[in-house]
Design a protein around this motif. Structure first.
Motif, short mmCIF file in Angstrom:
data_model
loop_
_atom_site.label_atom_id
_atom_site.label_comp_id
_atom_site.label_asym_id
_atom_site.label_seq_id
_atom_site.Cartn_x
_atom_site.Cartn_y
_atom_site.Cartn_z
N UNK A 1 0.81 -1.22 0.00
CA UNK A 1 0.00 0.00 0.00
C UNK A 1 0.85 1.27 0.00
N UNK A 2 2.03 1.19 -0.59
CA UNK A 2 2.92 2.35 -0.68
C UNK A 2 2.23 3.55 -1.34
N UNK B 1 0.49 8.75 2.64
CA UNK B 1 0.03 9.54 3.79
C UNK B 1 1.20 9.95 4.69
N UNK B 2 2.42 9.59 4.29
CA UNK B 2 3.60 10.12 4.97
C UNK B 2 3.62 11.64 4.79
N UNK B 3 3.91 12.35 5.85
CA UNK B 3 3.92 13.81 5.77
C UNK B 3 4.90 14.29 4.69
N UNK C 1 10.00 0.78 1.97
CA UNK C 1 10.79 1.61 2.89
C UNK C 1 10.06 1.91 4.20
N UNK C 2 8.91 1.24 4.42
CA UNK C 2 8.17 1.48 5.65
C UNK C 2 7.47 2.83 5.69
N UNK C 3 7.21 3.42 4.51
CA UNK C 3 6.48 4.69 4.49
C UNK C 3 5.10 4.53 5.11
N UNK D 1 4.52 2.04 8.19
CA UNK D 1 3.98 0.68 8.14
C UNK D 1 5.11 -0.35 8.15
N UNK D 2 4.75 -1.61 8.06
CA UNK D 2 5.75 -2.66 7.99
C UNK D 2 6.49 -2.59 6.65
N UNK D 3 7.83 -2.49 6.65
CA UNK D 3 8.58 -2.37 5.40
C UNK D 3 8.53 -3.66 4.58
N UNK D 4 8.28 -3.52 3.29
CA UNK D 4 8.18 -4.66 2.39
C UNK D 4 9.41 -5.56 2.47
#
Length: 511
Positions: free
Chosen positions: A3-4, A10-12, A225-227, A233-236
């Motif tokens: 869901x990147x 939704x990362x600032x 990258x856990x964005x 979130x959990x990094x791929x």
């Protein structure tokens, strides 16, 4: 499911353009080969619609439409029509997973909420759109209102719902809770397909994914990258390695492409990957300790299952004050340089001295250090910037005039650019084009100023270049443009010189 392009966005400060969304979607589905991707939220903006439409058009041509998902809302036909107009075929319907959310945010009873959801499900079926259901705030729901969570799933499990997606929306769960709550879902609803969606607020996302899978979940959500919102979130990459190495399970993901998609998303998002981030950080396959380098030369004593080649990476040995002769020797060997014990000690001492001064040392600078320490001109300065003038005037494009000396001959050029350094580099391009010489591509540009530094602080600029391989050069100067120009001049000398081990032996013998 990755869901990147939705939750990650939704990362600032992160917003992907239409072309960037398409590029990331292509790499995720065709190179990395994740099973599904979530690419947008319905009704957000015109740009979001155009980006979604662009991805859907490509997916339709490639047969991937069922793998592309869009977040939608319990709003009758509005989200569904937005998705249908964009060409989508799957909605991830955002429903309430805790009693507190349904009563305080929606101000509805659970029964009213279910009725509204069923109305959307009816419209979706009419329109040929598949539905997955997000139970937002499910983790808080399991903590404080389990009866409500069970009521929601029991009320909807016989409807046309593909999957129920269980998010730890606020990242509150610990691994034990994750295991217990996921197991409870699976045991009570054995015919329902579940996903688990972790957030990383307590830095437990990977541990929670691990325990969700141990409990029996067979689909988890990730971002590159856990964005993601707040702590992400959990990094791929970490999820894939954990599934393979610790749980001994299989996925369809091509882990050799994980580094590629990580760098792509880093570039598009503008969010730097921490250098020590597992699997994808710049230094995670770099040994700093000389003891480790020595052990690796003696039957790979410091290797684990995370071999860098699995992820499209290579193992490196850092140059610093803890390096020791083993690290230096390995780097020199990669450059085709062999030194006797006395010379190796001198070079090692010099590297330690530079590291104590907090200078960054790259393997590409070793020939300079060797030449300096052994007092010879093996690595001669074939390229010199004789003079340059760079200017910026408000309302006008920056300009650069450059005088460059290559093997004793002077060449001059000028150019405009999008910035002063860009104008300088474009002038160099003109010189190299005139001489029919290849000019490397600039891959990355990092400027570092010491924390709390004053206006006169030294600026360190490290630039990554690529010709037939990637290499880095560094410049140090109080002026940022001057530091970049020093790094660029060093790059020009790297590509003009071939460090010659045979010549080294000759000079040592002469001494």
């Amino acid at each position: 499911m990755d869901t990147t392009l939705r939750d990650g966005e939704q990362t600032s400060g992160v917003s992907f353009s239409e072309g960037e969304k398409l590029s990331v979607a292509k790499v995720l589905l065709e190179d990395v080969r994740v099973d599904r991707i979530e690419i947008a939220s319905a009704r957000v903006s015109e740009g979001e619609f155009k980006g979604t439409q662009k991805v859907m058009q490509w997916a339709a041509q490639k047969g991937h439409l069922d793998k592309i998902e869009v977040l939608g809302f319990v709003d009758g036909k509005i989200s569904l029509e937005w998705i249908a107009k964009a060409g989508g075929k799957v909605i991830n319907l955002l429903c309430k997973g805790s009693y507190k959310h349904v009563t305080e945010q929606l101000r509805k009873t659970p029964e009213q909420h279910v009725a509204d959801i069923k109305q959307v499900l009816y419209y979706a079926d009419e329109m040929g759109i598949k539905v997955n259901i997000y139970l937002e705030d499910w983790s808080n729901g399991m903590r404080s209102s389990k009866d409500y969570v069970h009521f929601m799933i029991a009320s909807l499990k016989d409807e046309k719902v593909e999957r129920f997606m269980l998010p730890d929306t606020l990242g509150i769960l610990d691994p034990d809770e994750t295991y217990d709550f996921c197991l409870e879902m699976i045991e009570n609803f054995p015919d329902v397909e579940f996903d688990f969606h972790a957030h990383n607020d307590y830095d437990l996302a990977i541990a929670n994914v691990f325990h969700a899978l141990k409990a029996g979940m067979r689909c988890v959500h990730t971002t590159v990258n856990g964005l993601g919102e707040r702590a992400g979130n959990a990094p791929l990459s970490s999820v894939i390695a954990t599934i393979k190495d610790h749980l001994k399970m299989k996925t369809g993901v091509n882990e050799a492409q994980l580094n590629k998609v990580s760098r792509l998303v880093e570039s598009f998002s503008g969010i730097r990957i921490p250098t020590n981030k597992p699997l994808i950080g710049e230094y995670v396959f770099t040994q700093c300790s000389g003891i480790h380098a020595d052990g690796d030369s003696k039957n790979n004593l410091y290797f684990n299952d995370l071999l860098p080649e699995r992820f499209g990476r290579t193992r490196q040995y850092a140059l610093g004050k803890t390096s020791g002769k083993a690290n230096i020797k390995k780097n020199l060997k990669d450059l085709g340089i062999e030194l006797d014990k006395e010379s190796l000690k001198k070079v090692t001492d010099k590297v330690i001295e530079l590291a104590d001064q907090k200078e960054t040392i790259t393997s590409d600078e070793l020939p300079y250090i060797v030449a300096d320490v052994l007092e010879n001109e093996l690595f001669e300065q074939r390229v010199k910037v004789v003079n340059y003038s760079i200017s910026y005037t408000m309302g006008l494009r920056p300009m650069a005039n450059v005088s460059l000396e290559i093997d004793g001959k002077i060449y001059e050029e000028y150019s405009d650019g999008d910035g002063q350094y860009d104008a300088f580099v474009k002038a160099l391009h003109k010189i190299y084009k005139r001489l029919d010489k290849i000019f490397p591509k600039l891959v990355d540009y990092v400027v570092t100023i010491p924390p709390g530094g004053n206006t006169n602080a030294l600026v360190e600029t490290v630039i990554t270049w690529r010709n037939d391989h990637e290499f880095k050069t560094k410049g140090l100067h109080p002026d940022q443009n001057a530091a970049a120009i020093l790094a660029t001049t060093r790059m020009l000398n790297v590509i003009e010189n071939e460090f010659n081990p045979t010549r080294l032996e000759e000079l040592k013998n002469e001494k």
